[in-house]
Design an enzyme around this catalytic site. Structure first.
Site, short mmCIF file in Angstrom:
data_model
loop_
_atom_site.label_atom_id
_atom_site.label_comp_id
_atom_site.label_asym_id
_atom_site.label_seq_id
_atom_site.Cartn_x
_atom_site.Cartn_y
_atom_site.Cartn_z
N LYS A 67 50.07 41.79 35.66
CA LYS A 67 48.77 41.44 35.08
C LYS A 67 48.19 42.64 34.34
CE LYS A 67 45.47 40.31 37.99
NZ LYS A 67 44.81 39.39 38.94
N LYS B 141 49.21 53.89 47.71
CA LYS B 141 49.55 54.22 46.32
C LYS B 141 49.11 55.65 45.97
CE LYS B 141 48.87 49.61 44.30
NZ LYS B 141 48.14 48.84 43.28
#
Lengths: 526, 526
Positions: B212, B502
């Site tokens: 996305k 992350k």
């Protein structure tokens, strides 16, 4: 003889329960955390190591766990097992899967047969058969080589061999150890067999029918399914079928099969990957040498499981920490998270091995225990899981202890360098980052971005996923499950919980139903 | 505007908690049990029905659940969602995945764009592209037809589309709706991409890159991996790549791609299977018509989710019963058990959809809640699971609520008759037998063979697993998750819990580490 006692009757368990709890966040910070990573590690076989720095334990708790191991006589019980005592008391059977890959103790002779020799003999028979298939000495009716091997089996005859095939498939292709594509048919759902048959060339396929008793409903049904397909293709089924079974089963000495390889009642289904159950399909798909290397890895790891010192026995230590998490800290499930796509189905195999072995409420003497036993086990490979259920693991309302697995090197050695690092480095960076994220958390003024930390994990670190490493991994978890069964004082080697469903399914098929069962059958128009 | 309140502040929840508990064993016996099976059922779309006879509820509890649904304003909240309110408050976004398959309420116009029209436009663009690929109008550099489509994506860009592909693959092959083999690359583990590339013919492969944001690390890394392989094969990558992304991403309007299909910020990854994320790969692998039929199934099921009456709203009732089990009965996990091999990866998809949506500790206003939210969800297809972890489900020390799915007919219609019944009948007999075995148990003088029963389950019964049934199933569970999020008062549409890992992984790769993180990095020689 070892003394089999309930966990909650052991003084050392009471002592362990009373120990001061470790705040993981605190002990993992600063120099203390660094030194934990260096010292909280136990060497395993095949270049692996078990690191428990991020578990909620400290020296005191480890000492208490060692005491518990001693009082629960874990190594004595393991010795009784590998020396051939009747450890599976419910079914009155020996438990001999270790003998399929090594002999840790005395000769085990049962009914006049040396069992180690028996298992080795089966392995040799498979070796010779597989070599003949690969060399084109055993061929199909048209004299052509077989290209595909299809395992027909369910549960332990499916999950372990399938997980190991997937784990080593790409490695075998790349290293010239690949001979035949393997496929698996397990479910009684006819779409399983039909789907597999749709995708293969049956004329060049060899089917390995695996059922210890020779009576497993799903497996026999799928055999008929396959024989039907062979017949429709104008082929002679007996030239395409091999059996893996016990010597007393109807499948043994039966001319419907090209060959039969044997296991026996002392190899539980979920512990049968290192027997002929895994041996036939893996030797055919790869080579007998690859299968032998896999056994060697398991044998080397088994040896460590016989050590008395918990710090030299990774499976025992892992088992003890798991029981501490389950019975003292109260966590009801655990996740197995291999950072290796090749291990994608290893969690499904261990889900069976673990939950079927220790999902029991009754101890070895048939008395209900008053403490929780086997947890729910689930898992998927990382980094995929990070983009899936890790949200709950990090910020959910329950704590779920984690078991990571990671390798320094990729299996195939093909890689790309993006933004200054290889994919393998990114993979490894992710698993170590997760360990710290779970343990240490992170504060934030926005509660939504806050990580409470204190979520424990261990990691098995390896160099590369080879057949030996795969064998060692399998042995580690099998032995961990065994030690936990000893601690919970349950019989890890039977599975009475699968019987009732079978009985009721037969009633449904015979239309001998009433009440809710009849109405449910009607819903499906059975 | 609906009023967003914590579950434990609702009067109806207190009332529900105080209700007399149901002893499942008792209510499932005799005529009472039979009449529960007949009456405790709610019709779904595409010929499915939701049966909750074997859940630990009775008329009084269902009434209390209906009150709870009303006080928690579940249908009002759903209406706000499909009418375009900012339901994802954390990220300040609308939640519009329902609009990819239907429009339940008003036109949703955002930044001057009618969103339903936008999603339909993307579907049409995909339809036309897929038809051109199938017709040989869009071809590779050598002018040859593409035979394989490879989805490159992770999490929601992988699990849902992959599960649906597996669910319909054999059906599509058999019904003449199959055009291209699909494969999936997800993991940053280089062995994933290398393994997939080893097994396909890259010259005839079309790669669908799904991200996305256009910045997902795993996906971009795997794109480079694939481009490398195309280059090495002497191929022009831009003739092999398609993008599914948002209009503002770097992948949009980029000549590196043959085409780009769009989604937007209002489609969460785990709810994106009915958008271009699932649309491209499924329309290419099968046909655009199959994908449209799948959307129709989802649309029809969505419509039921808007019903106020819990007895006409299966997703809402399922959600309410799940919350009752989690927050009143205190069960920490749930198993999803489809008796359909084709649904083998559907549990993995719902594991993400459920655990990532509701594995939260903070409510919509950023306050910690003091009750458990999303449970652990795991599962494998039956009958395979029966030979795996069902032992623990039947006789373990914890109770795990179960969600079965079963179909009267097989997908492929190929079957064999053994011992007087077909495989499909055996499959169905097994699932109904399990429901009764779990609910009613069985006494035995040997505790080891005793089944305590009282283990609750529901079942979704269908005729056959078609594209429409698959769409209805997906919608059911998506809406169930949404309603549970409303009940727990959490934001089911963000995933802040994935961020910390992350950030730390980036630090590791930049060698900006210290303490335990540095030592762990050293273990992996990063």
């Amino acid at each position: 003889m070892a003394d089999w006692k309930n966990l909650d009757t052991l003084d050392s368990f009471a002592e362990l329960s009373a120990k001061k709890k470790v705040i993981l966040k605190d002990v993992m910070s600063g120099d203390g955390g660094a030194s934990r990573v260096k010292s909280y590690t136990v060497p395993m076989a095949s270049g692996l190591s078990y690191n428990y720095a991020a578990k909620a334990v400290d020296d005191e708790i480890i000492e208490a766990l060692a005491k518990l191991a001693k009082e629960a006589q874990l190594t004595e019980k393991f010795a009784e097992l590998y020396n051939g005592e009747v450890i599976n008391t419910g079914e009155k059977r020996l438990v001999l899967h270790h003998l399929t890959r090594s002999q840790l103790g005395n000769d085990v002779v049962k009914d006049g047969v040396n069992k180690r020799e028996f298992y080795v003999e089966q392995q040799k028979k498979i070796e010779s058969f597989a070599n003949d298939v690969h060399a084109g000495k055993i061929v199909n009716g048209a004299g052509e080589k077989f290209t595909t091997v299809v395992q027909i089996g369910i549960g332990g005859s499916d999950l372990g061999p399938r997980a190991i095939y997937i784990a080593l498939e790409n490695w075998a292709r790349q290293t010239g150890n690949f001979n035949m594509e393997a496929r698996f048919i397990s479910n009684v759902d006819p779409d399983d067999a039909a789907g597999v048959l749709q995708g293969i060339d049956v004329a060049h396929s060899l089917f390995v029918l695996v059922s210890k008793s020779g009576t497993t409903l799903e497996t026999l049904t799928n055999e008929s399914f396959v024989k039907d397909a062979l017949k429709k293709a104008g082929l002679d089924a007996s030239k395409h079928m091999v059996a893996v079974t016990s010597e007393t089963s109807p499948l043994a000495g039966n001319s419907d099969y090209l060959a039969a390889f044997f296991m026996d009642d002392f190899i539980g289904g979920r512990f049968s990957s290192t027997s002929a159950v895994g041996g036939a399909v893996l030797s055919l798909a790869f080579t007998p040498e690859v299968f032998a290397r896999f056994l060697n890895g398991a044998a080397a790891e088994d040896k460590l499981a016989a050590n008395e010192d918990v710090k030299e026995n990774p499976a025992m230590l892992d088992a003890l920490i798991g029981v501490y998490e389950r019975n003292v800290l109260g966590f009801p499930s655990t996740a197995l998270l291999p950072y290796s796509q090749a291990l994608s189905r290893f969690p499904a195999h261990l889900q069976q091995a673990d939950m079927e072995s220790n999902g029991k409420s009754v101890n070895r003497f048939g008395e209900f225990v008053s403490y929780p036993t086997g947890p729910v086990l689930f898992g998927e490979p990382g980094t995929n899981g990070q983009h899936s259920f890790y949200q709950l693991l990090h910020q959910g309302t329950d704590i779920i202890p984690l078991q990571f697995i990671g390798f320094k090197e990729s299996q195939l050695g093909v890689d790309v360098d993006i933004q200054g690092s290889t994919s393998q480095q990114k993979l490894c960076a992710n698993v170590v980052a997760q360990i710290i994220a779970f343990a240490s958390g992170k504060d934030d003024e926005n509660n939504n971005k806050k990580f409470s930390g204190n979520r424990p994990s261990s990691i098995i670190v390896g160099k590369r996923l080879t057949p030996e490493a795969m064998g060692a991994l399998l042995s580690h978890f099998e032995n961990k499950i065994m030690f936990q069964g000893f601690l919970w004082n349950v019989n890890s080697f039977d599975q009475e919980g699968v019987q009732l469903g079978k009985v009721l399914a037969k009633k449904v098929l015979a239309h001998e139903t009433e009440g809710a069962l009849k109405e449910l059958s009607d819903l499906f128009e059975i």
